[in-house]
Design a protein around this motif. Structure first.
Motif, PDB file in Angstrom:
ATOM      1  N   LEU A   1       0.839  -1.196   0.000  1.00 36.76           N
ATOM      2  CA  LEU A   1       0.000   0.000   0.000  1.00 36.76           C
ATOM      3  C   LEU A   1       0.876   1.249   0.000  1.00 36.76           C
ATOM      4  O   LEU A   1       1.802   1.378   0.809  1.00 36.76           O
ATOM      5  CB  LEU A   1      -0.907   0.015   1.236  1.00 36.76           C
ATOM      6  CG  LEU A   1      -1.784  -1.225   1.442  1.00 36.76           C
ATOM      7  CD1 LEU A   1      -2.658  -1.049   2.683  1.00 36.76           C
ATOM      8  CD2 LEU A   1      -2.650  -1.506   0.216  1.00 36.76           C
ATOM      9  N   LEU A   2       0.576   2.190  -0.910  1.00 39.21           N
ATOM     10  CA  LEU A   2       1.361   3.412  -1.078  1.00 39.21           C
ATOM     11  C   LEU A   2       0.432   4.550  -1.480  1.00 39.21           C
ATOM     12  O   LEU A   2      -0.525   4.346  -2.227  1.00 39.21           O
ATOM     13  CB  LEU A   2       2.421   3.194  -2.173  1.00 39.21           C
ATOM     14  CG  LEU A   2       3.282   4.391  -2.555  1.00 39.21           C
ATOM     15  CD1 LEU A   2       4.336   4.667  -1.476  1.00 39.21           C
ATOM     16  CD2 LEU A   2       3.971   4.166  -3.912  1.00 39.21           C
ATOM     17  N   HIS A   3       0.729   5.757  -1.002  1.00 38.83           N
ATOM     18  CA  HIS A   3      -0.043   6.909  -1.471  1.00 38.83           C
ATOM     19  C   HIS A   3       0.297   7.169  -2.940  1.00 38.83           C
ATOM     20  O   HIS A   3       1.480   7.175  -3.316  1.00 38.83           O
ATOM     21  CB  HIS A   3       0.293   8.139  -0.624  1.00 38.83           C
ATOM     22  CG  HIS A   3      -0.664   9.269  -0.839  1.00 38.83           C
ATOM     23  ND1 HIS A   3      -0.636  10.054  -1.976  1.00 38.83           N
ATOM     24  CD2 HIS A   3      -1.681   9.735  -0.075  1.00 38.83           C
ATOM     25  CE1 HIS A   3      -1.604  10.965  -1.891  1.00 38.83           C
ATOM     26  NE2 HIS A   3      -2.256  10.790  -0.755  1.00 38.83           N
TER      27      HIS A   3
ATOM     28  N   ALA B   1      -4.845   6.755   1.396  1.00 40.44           N
ATOM     29  CA  ALA B   1      -5.488   8.059   1.274  1.00 40.44           C
ATOM     30  C   ALA B   1      -5.631   8.688   2.650  1.00 40.44           C
ATOM     31  O   ALA B   1      -5.791   7.985   3.658  1.00 40.44           O
ATOM     32  CB  ALA B   1      -6.872   7.918   0.628  1.00 40.44           C
ATOM     33  N   ASP B   2      -5.570  10.005   2.689  1.00 44.57           N
ATOM     34  CA  ASP B   2      -5.719  10.715   3.956  1.00 44.57           C
ATOM     35  C   ASP B   2      -7.046  10.351   4.614  1.00 44.57           C
ATOM     36  O   ASP B   2      -8.097  10.371   3.974  1.00 44.57           O
ATOM     37  CB  ASP B   2      -5.655  12.225   3.702  1.00 44.57           C
ATOM     38  CG  ASP B   2      -5.587  13.028   4.986  1.00 44.57           C
ATOM     39  OD1 ASP B   2      -4.643  12.814   5.774  1.00 44.57           O
ATOM     40  OD2 ASP B   2      -6.487  13.869   5.210  1.00 44.57           O
ATOM     41  N   GLY B   3      -6.994   9.987   5.871  1.00 43.91           N
ATOM     42  CA  GLY B   3      -8.199   9.616   6.605  1.00 43.91           C
ATOM     43  C   GLY B   3      -8.568   8.153   6.526  1.00 43.91           C
ATOM     44  O   GLY B   3      -9.445   7.691   7.267  1.00 43.91           O
ATOM     45  N   GLN B   4      -7.911   7.416   5.649  1.00 40.57           N
ATOM     46  CA  GLN B   4      -8.161   5.979   5.544  1.00 40.57           C
ATOM     47  C   GLN B   4      -7.789   5.287   6.855  1.00 40.57           C
ATOM     48  O   GLN B   4      -6.835   5.692   7.535  1.00 40.57           O
ATOM     49  CB  GLN B   4      -7.328   5.420   4.400  1.00 40.57           C
ATOM     50  CG  GLN B   4      -7.435   3.923   4.149  1.00 40.57           C
ATOM     51  CD  GLN B   4      -6.540   3.511   2.984  1.00 40.57           C
ATOM     52  OE1 GLN B   4      -5.980   4.355   2.289  1.00 40.57           O
ATOM     53  NE2 GLN B   4      -6.395   2.214   2.783  1.00 40.57           N
ATOM     54  N   VAL B   5      -8.530   4.258   7.217  1.00 38.99           N
ATOM     55  CA  VAL B   5      -8.255   3.515   8.450  1.00 38.99           C
ATOM     56  C   VAL B   5      -7.859   2.091   8.094  1.00 38.99           C
ATOM     57  O   VAL B   5      -8.590   1.381   7.396  1.00 38.99           O
ATOM     58  CB  VAL B   5      -9.473   3.519   9.389  1.00 38.99           C
ATOM     59  CG1 VAL B   5      -9.192   2.668  10.625  1.00 38.99           C
ATOM     60  CG2 VAL B   5      -9.819   4.947   9.809  1.00 38.99           C
ATOM     61  N   LEU B   6      -6.680   1.697   8.563  1.00 39.21           N
ATOM     62  CA  LEU B   6      -6.229   0.317   8.451  1.00 39.21           C
ATOM     63  C   LEU B   6      -6.429  -0.351   9.806  1.00 39.21           C
ATOM     64  O   LEU B   6      -6.156   0.259  10.838  1.00 39.21           O
ATOM     65  CB  LEU B   6      -4.747   0.268   8.068  1.00 39.21           C
ATOM     66  CG  LEU B   6      -4.326   1.048   6.820  1.00 39.21           C
ATOM     67  CD1 LEU B   6      -2.820   0.970   6.635  1.00 39.21           C
ATOM     68  CD2 LEU B   6      -5.050   0.516   5.589  1.00 39.21           C
ATOM     69  N   THR B   7      -6.884  -1.582   9.798  1.00 40.78           N
ATOM     70  CA  THR B   7      -7.152  -2.270  11.052  1.00 40.78           C
ATOM     71  C   THR B   7      -6.343  -3.561  11.119  1.00 40.78           C
ATOM     72  O   THR B   7      -6.318  -4.343  10.164  1.00 40.78           O
ATOM     73  CB  THR B   7      -8.648  -2.597  11.193  1.00 40.78           C
ATOM     74  OG1 THR B   7      -9.405  -1.385  11.107  1.00 40.78           O
ATOM     75  CG2 THR B   7      -8.935  -3.254  12.538  1.00 40.78           C
ATOM     76  N   VAL B   8      -5.670  -3.765  12.259  1.00 38.52           N
ATOM     77  CA  VAL B   8      -4.933  -4.991  12.496  1.00 38.52           C
ATOM     78  C   VAL B   8      -5.224  -5.449  13.924  1.00 38.52           C
ATOM     79  O   VAL B   8      -5.129  -4.664  14.868  1.00 38.52           O
ATOM     80  CB  VAL B   8      -3.419  -4.815  12.269  1.00 38.52           C
ATOM     81  CG1 VAL B   8      -2.824  -3.731  13.162  1.00 38.52           C
ATOM     82  CG2 VAL B   8      -2.673  -6.132  12.442  1.00 38.52           C
ATOM     83  N   ALA B   9      -5.648  -6.684  14.067  1.00 39.71           N
ATOM     84  CA  ALA B   9      -5.948  -7.263  15.379  1.00 39.71           C
ATOM     85  C   ALA B   9      -6.873  -6.362  16.196  1.00 39.71           C
ATOM     86  O   ALA B   9      -6.699  -6.194  17.397  1.00 39.71           O
ATOM     87  CB  ALA B   9      -4.644  -7.520  16.136  1.00 39.71           C
ATOM     88  N   GLY B  10      -7.854  -5.777  15.500  1.00 31.35           N
ATOM     89  CA  GLY B  10      -8.837  -4.936  16.180  1.00 31.35           C
ATOM     90  C   GLY B  10      -8.376  -3.536  16.508  1.00 31.35           C
ATOM     91  O   GLY B  10      -9.117  -2.764  17.139  1.00 31.35           O
TER      92      GLY B  10
ATOM     93  N   PRO C   1       2.481  -0.925  -6.883  1.00 35.38           N
ATOM     94  CA  PRO C   1       1.851  -1.209  -5.591  1.00 35.38           C
ATOM     95  C   PRO C   1       0.483  -1.846  -5.820  1.00 35.38           C
ATOM     96  O   PRO C   1      -0.115  -1.719  -6.899  1.00 35.38           O
ATOM     97  CB  PRO C   1       1.715   0.175  -4.946  1.00 35.38           C
ATOM     98  CG  PRO C   1       2.666   1.054  -5.689  1.00 35.38           C
ATOM     99  CD  PRO C   1       2.737   0.509  -7.077  1.00 35.38           C
ATOM    100  N   ASP C   2      -0.020  -2.513  -4.802  1.00 33.32           N
ATOM    101  CA  ASP C   2      -1.289  -3.231  -4.939  1.00 33.32           C
ATOM    102  C   ASP C   2      -2.502  -2.410  -4.537  1.00 33.32           C
ATOM    103  O   ASP C   2      -3.636  -2.753  -4.871  1.00 33.32           O
ATOM    104  CB  ASP C   2      -1.246  -4.505  -4.087  1.00 33.32           C
ATOM    105  CG  ASP C   2      -0.104  -5.408  -4.509  1.00 33.32           C
ATOM    106  OD1 ASP C   2      -0.136  -5.904  -5.646  1.00 33.32           O
ATOM    107  OD2 ASP C   2       0.836  -5.594  -3.711  1.00 33.32           O
ATOM    108  N   GLY C   3      -2.265  -1.332  -3.789  1.00 41.09           N
ATOM    109  CA  GLY C   3      -3.390  -0.515  -3.346  1.00 41.09           C
ATOM    110  C   GLY C   3      -2.917   0.868  -2.944  1.00 41.09           C
ATOM    111  O   GLY C   3      -1.725   1.091  -2.695  1.00 41.09           O
ATOM    112  N   ASP C   4      -3.851   1.804  -2.911  1.00 40.93           N
ATOM    113  CA  ASP C   4      -3.552   3.192  -2.585  1.00 40.93           C
ATOM    114  C   ASP C   4      -3.853   3.490  -1.122  1.00 40.93           C
ATOM    115  O   ASP C   4      -4.818   2.961  -0.545  1.00 40.93           O
ATOM    116  CB  ASP C   4      -4.406   4.139  -3.437  1.00 40.93           C
ATOM    117  CG  ASP C   4      -4.009   4.126  -4.906  1.00 40.93           C
ATOM    118  OD1 ASP C   4      -2.882   3.664  -5.214  1.00 40.93           O
ATOM    119  OD2 ASP C   4      -4.820   4.583  -5.740  1.00 40.93           O
TER     120      ASP C   4
END
Length: 210
Positions: A86-88, A109-118, A104-107
């Motif tokens: 993932l890259l901007h 973006a500002d404000g995007q939320v990534l979640t790992v283990a809750g 890259p496989d995905g973009d």
């Protein structure tokens, strides 16, 4: 099973831009639990990073920016783990110099939320060191991963192509210094700091310029 934690790995290699090459040590951050992780900045050594991850699932290889020392091991780690990179998109101009045959496989973006283990990590677009530079704020952990945007002692370098000092100062002021003062700053190189320790020096950085 233990809870979410931040693990730290230092890898060594080189950084090249504008015709120069420098030896560098990079911080690689692994965020997650015993089952799944995010890898922030796959620098230099895919084998060492994979060994640190072990048999856990890598949800994504997240790039704070696309200078070669931060992304040179990303494709190898992604191929090995099956994780997306993932890259901007504003940093594709830099990415393509290092990996012209691998997108890259995905973009990000500002404000995007990534979640790992809750646990949520919010993407903050912080251009200046690079046009697509991002930081990742994990409020539940009290941590912000700043890549090369903010270090202990000041902003990241802006003396090379695709960088701009007034832009990085605006990014730090608007996006990072607005975070709680106790937030720990986990950097792309060198030692950690806190927002509270860095905030009082903004005017000094501006006066010093770059």
């Amino acid at each position: 099973m233990s809870g979410v934690r931040v693990e730290h790995l230092v890898t060594s290699g080189t950084f090249s831009l504008d015709g120069g090459t420098w030896d560098v040590d990079n911080n690689v951050w692994i965020v997650g639990d015993d089952r799944e992780v995010l890898v922030i900045d796959a620098a230099h050594d895919a084998d060492a990073i994979a060994a640190a991850v072990g048999d856990r699932t890598v949800l994504a290889v997240v790039c704070t920016h696309a200078h070669d020392d931060h992304v040179n091991a990303a494709p190898a780690l992604a191929d090995r783990t099956g994780a997306p990179i993932l890259l901007h998109p504003d940093d594709r101009v830099l990415w393509d110099r290092t990996h012209p045959d691998r997108k890259p496989d995905g973009d990000l973006a500002d404000g995007q939320v990534l979640t790992v283990a809750g646990t949520a990590l919010t993407v903050l677009h912080t251009p200046g060191h690079a046009p697509g530079a991002v930081c990742l704020h994990a409020p539940d952990l009290g941590v912000v991963f700043t890549g090369d945007t903010l270090f202990q002692g000041g902003p990241g370098a802006t003396g090379r192509s695709f960088s701009d000092f007034p832009t990085i100062v605006d990014s730090i002021r608007d996006k990072l210094l607005a975070l709680p003062p106790r937030t720990v700053v986990r950097t792309g190189h060198g030692d950690s700091s806190t927002i509270g320790d860095e905030a009082p020096h903004l005017d000094e950085w501006i006066a010093r310029g770059h």
